[in-house]
Design a protein around this motif. Sequence first.
Motif, PDB file in Angstrom:
ATOM      1  N   SER A  23       1.011  -1.296  -0.388  1.00 16.98           N
ATOM      2  CA  SER A  23       0.308  -0.511   0.068  1.00 16.98           C
ATOM      3  C   SER A  23       0.769   1.279   0.120  1.00 16.98           C
ATOM      4  O   SER A  23       0.745   2.264  -0.625  1.00 16.98           O
ATOM      5  CB  SER A  23      -0.649   0.009   1.450  1.00 16.98           C
ATOM      6  OG  SER A  23      -0.008  -0.035   2.046  1.00 16.98           O
ATOM      7  N   LEU A 156      -6.448  -0.663   6.256  1.00 16.26           N
ATOM      8  CA  LEU A 156      -6.479  -0.362   5.156  1.00 16.26           C
ATOM      9  C   LEU A 156      -8.213   1.007   4.818  1.00 16.26           C
ATOM     10  O   LEU A 156      -8.087   1.746   4.864  1.00 16.26           O
ATOM     11  CB  LEU A 156      -7.628  -1.326   4.007  1.00 16.26           C
ATOM     12  CG  LEU A 156      -9.003  -1.190   2.845  1.00 16.26           C
ATOM     13  CD1 LEU A 156      -7.676  -0.447   1.966  1.00 16.26           C
ATOM     14  CD2 LEU A 156      -9.115  -2.202   2.598  1.00 16.26           C
ATOM     15  N   TRP A 160      -8.643   4.506   3.845  1.00 17.64           N
ATOM     16  CA  TRP A 160      -9.743   5.262   3.285  1.00 17.64           C
ATOM     17  C   TRP A 160     -10.355   6.086   4.056  1.00 17.64           C
ATOM     18  O   TRP A 160     -10.605   7.857   2.739  1.00 17.64           O
ATOM     19  CB  TRP A 160     -10.618   4.260   3.159  1.00 17.64           C
ATOM     20  CG  TRP A 160     -11.688   3.964   2.275  1.00 17.64           C
ATOM     21  CD1 TRP A 160     -11.687   3.961   0.598  1.00 17.64           C
ATOM     22  CD2 TRP A 160     -13.010   5.093   2.413  1.00 17.64           C
ATOM     23  NE1 TRP A 160     -12.783   4.226   0.497  1.00 17.64           N
ATOM     24  CE2 TRP A 160     -13.803   4.615   1.580  1.00 17.64           C
ATOM     25  CE3 TRP A 160     -13.872   5.831   3.777  1.00 17.64           C
ATOM     26  CZ2 TRP A 160     -14.874   5.371   1.279  1.00 17.64           C
ATOM     27  CZ3 TRP A 160     -15.271   6.241   3.047  1.00 17.64           C
ATOM     28  CH2 TRP A 160     -15.555   6.265   2.274  1.00 17.64           C
ATOM     29  N   HIS A 164     -10.285   9.996   2.327  1.00 18.80           N
ATOM     30  CA  HIS A 164     -12.282  10.328   1.966  1.00 18.80           C
ATOM     31  C   HIS A 164     -12.239  11.493   2.951  1.00 18.80           C
ATOM     32  O   HIS A 164     -13.572  12.245   1.781  1.00 18.80           O
ATOM     33  CB  HIS A 164     -13.323   9.110   2.072  1.00 18.80           C
ATOM     34  CG  HIS A 164     -12.348   8.446   0.111  1.00 18.80           C
ATOM     35  ND1 HIS A 164     -11.623   7.150   0.087  1.00 18.80           N
ATOM     36  CD2 HIS A 164     -12.979   8.203  -1.260  1.00 18.80           C
ATOM     37  CE1 HIS A 164     -11.522   6.759  -1.320  1.00 18.80           C
ATOM     38  NE2 HIS A 164     -12.663   7.512  -1.455  1.00 18.80           N
ATOM     39  N   ARG A 173      -5.483  11.867  -3.972  1.00 22.73           N
ATOM     40  CA  ARG A 173      -6.324  11.503  -4.903  1.00 22.73           C
ATOM     41  C   ARG A 173      -5.903  11.762  -5.872  1.00 22.73           C
ATOM     42  O   ARG A 173      -6.052  11.621  -7.199  1.00 22.73           O
ATOM     43  CB  ARG A 173      -7.538  10.531  -4.499  1.00 22.73           C
ATOM     44  CG  ARG A 173      -7.907   9.582  -3.537  1.00 22.73           C
ATOM     45  CD  ARG A 173      -8.800   9.660  -2.746  1.00 22.73           C
ATOM     46  NE  ARG A 173     -10.498   9.522  -3.601  1.00 22.73           N
ATOM     47  CZ  ARG A 173     -11.125  10.005  -2.896  1.00 22.73           C
ATOM     48  NH1 ARG A 173     -11.242  11.095  -1.885  1.00 22.73           N
ATOM     49  NH2 ARG A 173     -12.187  10.306  -4.648  1.00 22.73           N
ATOM     50  N   SER A 240      -3.860   2.729  -6.673  1.00 24.77           N
ATOM     51  CA  SER A 240      -4.714   2.245  -5.886  1.00 24.77           C
ATOM     52  C   SER A 240      -4.560   1.214  -4.675  1.00 24.77           C
ATOM     53  O   SER A 240      -4.083  -0.159  -4.589  1.00 24.77           O
ATOM     54  CB  SER A 240      -5.907   1.209  -6.762  1.00 24.77           C
ATOM     55  OG  SER A 240      -7.046   0.245  -5.818  1.00 24.77           O
ATOM     56  N   SER A 242      -7.066   0.643  -2.103  1.00 19.60           N
ATOM     57  CA  SER A 242      -7.690  -0.962  -2.505  1.00 19.60           C
ATOM     58  C   SER A 242      -7.491  -1.960  -3.551  1.00 19.60           C
ATOM     59  O   SER A 242      -7.407  -3.234  -3.278  1.00 19.60           O
ATOM     60  CB  SER A 242      -9.313  -0.561  -2.969  1.00 19.60           C
ATOM     61  OG  SER A 242      -9.561   1.016  -2.321  1.00 19.60           O
TER      62      SER A 242
END
Lengths: 614, 233
Positions: A23, A156, A160, A164, A173, A240, A242
């Motif tokens: 990641s 994760l 996230w 976000h 992003r 990415s 995810s």
Amino acid sequence: MGFYFAQLLTGLANASSLFLIASGLSIIFGVTRIVNFAHGSFYMLGAYLAYTLVTLWSGSVLGFWGGVVLAALVVGLIGLVVELTILRRIYHAPELFQLVATFGVVLIVQDAALAIWGAEDLLGPRAPGLDRAVRILGEPIPEYDLALIAIGPAVLAGIWLLFHKTRWGVLVRAATQDREMVGALGINQAWLFSAAFVLGSALAGLGGALQIPREAVSLQMDLSIIGEAFVVVVIGGMGSVSGAFVAAVLISVLNSFAILIFPQISIVLPFIVMAIVLIFRPYGILGKPGSEAGAPEAPEAPLTLMSPKAMMVMCAGLMALALSPLFTAEFTSVLLVDVMVATLFAVSLHFMMGIGGMVSFGHAAYFGVGAYAAALAVKFLGFGMLPAMAFGPLCAALAALFFGWFSVRLSGVYLAMLTLAAAQILWGVTFQWQDFTGGDDGILGVWPPGWASSDRVYFYIAFVLCVGGIWVMRRIAYSPFGYVLRGVRDSQTRAEAIGVDTRFHQWMGFVIAGAFAGLAGVVFAFSKGSVFPDSLGIALSIDGLIMVLLGGIHALAGPILGASAFVLIEDWVTRLDYWRFIFGTIILVVVLVAPDGIAGGIQRLWRIIKRGAA
Amino acid sequence: MLEIQDLSAWYGRAQILNGVSMRVGQNEVVALMGRNGAGKSTTMKSVMGLLRQTGGAVRYDGRDILGRASHAICRQGLGYVPEDRRIFGELTVEENLEVGRRPPRPDAPEWGLDHLYALFPNLRERRRNLGKQLSGGEQQMLTIARTLMGNPRLILLDEPSEGIAPVIVEQMARVIAELKREGLSVLISEQNLHFARLVSDRTYIIEKGQIRFEGRFDDLDANPDISRTYLAV
Ligand SMILES: Nc1ncnc2c1ncn2[C@@H]1O[C@H](COP(=O)(O)OP(=O)(O)O)[C@@H](O)[C@H]1O
Ligand SMILES: [Mg+2]
């Protein structure tokens, strides 16, 4: 049933570890577009630091988890230093520079770790409170594995939320998609890049730190994980997070079952999965092609033929080389053979990159296939030296024909990653297939026959093959085929518009480069009398890139100068203690100070001298 | 306010701009016109600091900005709307706007979300949609709104009417008028003479990287040869 479930849980625990490191790599790549080879080093540093801290605060639950987290934070800080001092200067450089620079960091970190923690493997303490096994469906499952299975998704979720729910995450992003546009909207990319790099490094450090109850901390941790981490990032889609999670689970779980059927598969399985995924989804499972705007411009290789003066220098150099065995010691001839082999290898890589516009991170594959094919032909088919020398490049060309077909379907960094995967698959097969390739022990007794066994005679054989090979490649570069290939490199769309089958030309360029790398491998095999899996390894692929870069991509004589300098420096430096540290420093200095390589540096120096004289 | 002097620009070895000079005054709408490939986008990118090989001078409020980083140029109050829109497709409409958000400036009008949603009602309805789910017209609105979130004083609009439906083109003309009313200066690039005349005060015509005409639209009408030679009419 219980056994298979236990196997699944082991797979998921491995997936968590792999996800943590991948990641971070994916975030760094997504934002900065840097293929960070040093990511494995951050992982290793995380493990070493955690080992020290956890041992220091041994016994308590808080000591363990505090040590793990602090190790991750310290690694994040180290990442910041690397970003500020090195990477920040080369964001606009071609991929090759970035890759080589981060490899310089790998070398430096290796020797730093060696100096601080020693060469012995270190066995870390277990996690207090999680040091036993619980029975699930009758099978013993380590508690720590269960903790890891929870940590992966938790991280994760954390990422996230960060991506976000915070402005910073939204910017990251956005930058992953189109960083130039983000800059035009007033965001200072430098700051964004640093922050992404710190986060990515800290995640790698966390991954390493969490590993200490499971495996011994060693100096091999860096390069052993990096290949797999790259694969996970590429399968998931670069940038990415995810995707990295999905890919880590896919690979680890597949692996935990595949080894039941075919125990040797674990080294190559990730790379096979990656090759398959890339054929169907060139940008990975959840990846999107990022905007190329603001990407570094491809380095241009000059079209000019050599000036008469340069030609004369070249001929004089060749004459001196040809006559050298007559007035130098035998060991000099042996060293000069190494130089010629390296030069041929570097020129073949330069052909692929400079002329063909395809960056390869796995060019050693074709060197190794050439060397192994010749050695196996001698061993199993009873070939003499000369037929074996023809057979090797032929096999290398076939391997390049096969892997090249897949690779030319991609471009840029994706192509580079696929070449790396191809090389790793071949390396894995060679390493594991003990009965056929001798595995780690290699193949011995690949000597030239009696008439060619003296170092002097072999020198001339190598001279003819290497100089001849380089000459042929030069001819191809200036043939109509070479011109078309360069046209494809400069503008794929334009070449397509005038009706050139660009893929076919690139494919054939790939094959030619592979064949000549194979020729270098063959000459190498007979000069050493043996071959080992190293000759297909990542390290040799990177050596090739360093040679091309040392010489300077722009210069015609670049790979020749670069390979010679590389072999001579290596020959001298590897006798010293901590040579990796010195070598890594040399690499960084070249990348940062003379990005146009030795050839460019000499040209610049020459201009300064001329101006001074005038 | 914006002064471009003898600007040149290269892609690799190809020289694209060859001494472009022009200026945009306070609260003025200026159209840069020319055929496809004439150098309009290249001019705007050079001003915005998106090209590495440039020469000449670009002054904004008397300060030299050529060669500065694009984020620094943006922070001086220059907004840029690229022709290919460059929406962040994986981000929602609201997140796209968030990327463009900058602190208010004393010398420029402030555009909050509400003001922008009033100007572009479609965007309010679609604020939770991903950028890639929008229609071409909506994307064009979004890219302008995103730039306005930075509260610019001068905005570079690269071909805002290209490839969108006639109704939206009308809306676009109203938006540009609104920008002028709010006190912004605008440099738009256009191929469409009709649209340029509708929204702007003055025009420059560029061809092969050089300015071939500058003046008011009346002057242009007095010389029909010029538009025939340099524009696709
Ligand atoms: N990225 C690029 N690389 C090379 N040439 C380019 C690039 N972008 C534009 N050009 C060339 O620059 C010239 C001017 O392009 P541009 O400024 O986009 O024109 P306009 O916006 O007026 O249509 C064209 O000839 C185009 O082919
Ligand atoms: Mg344009």
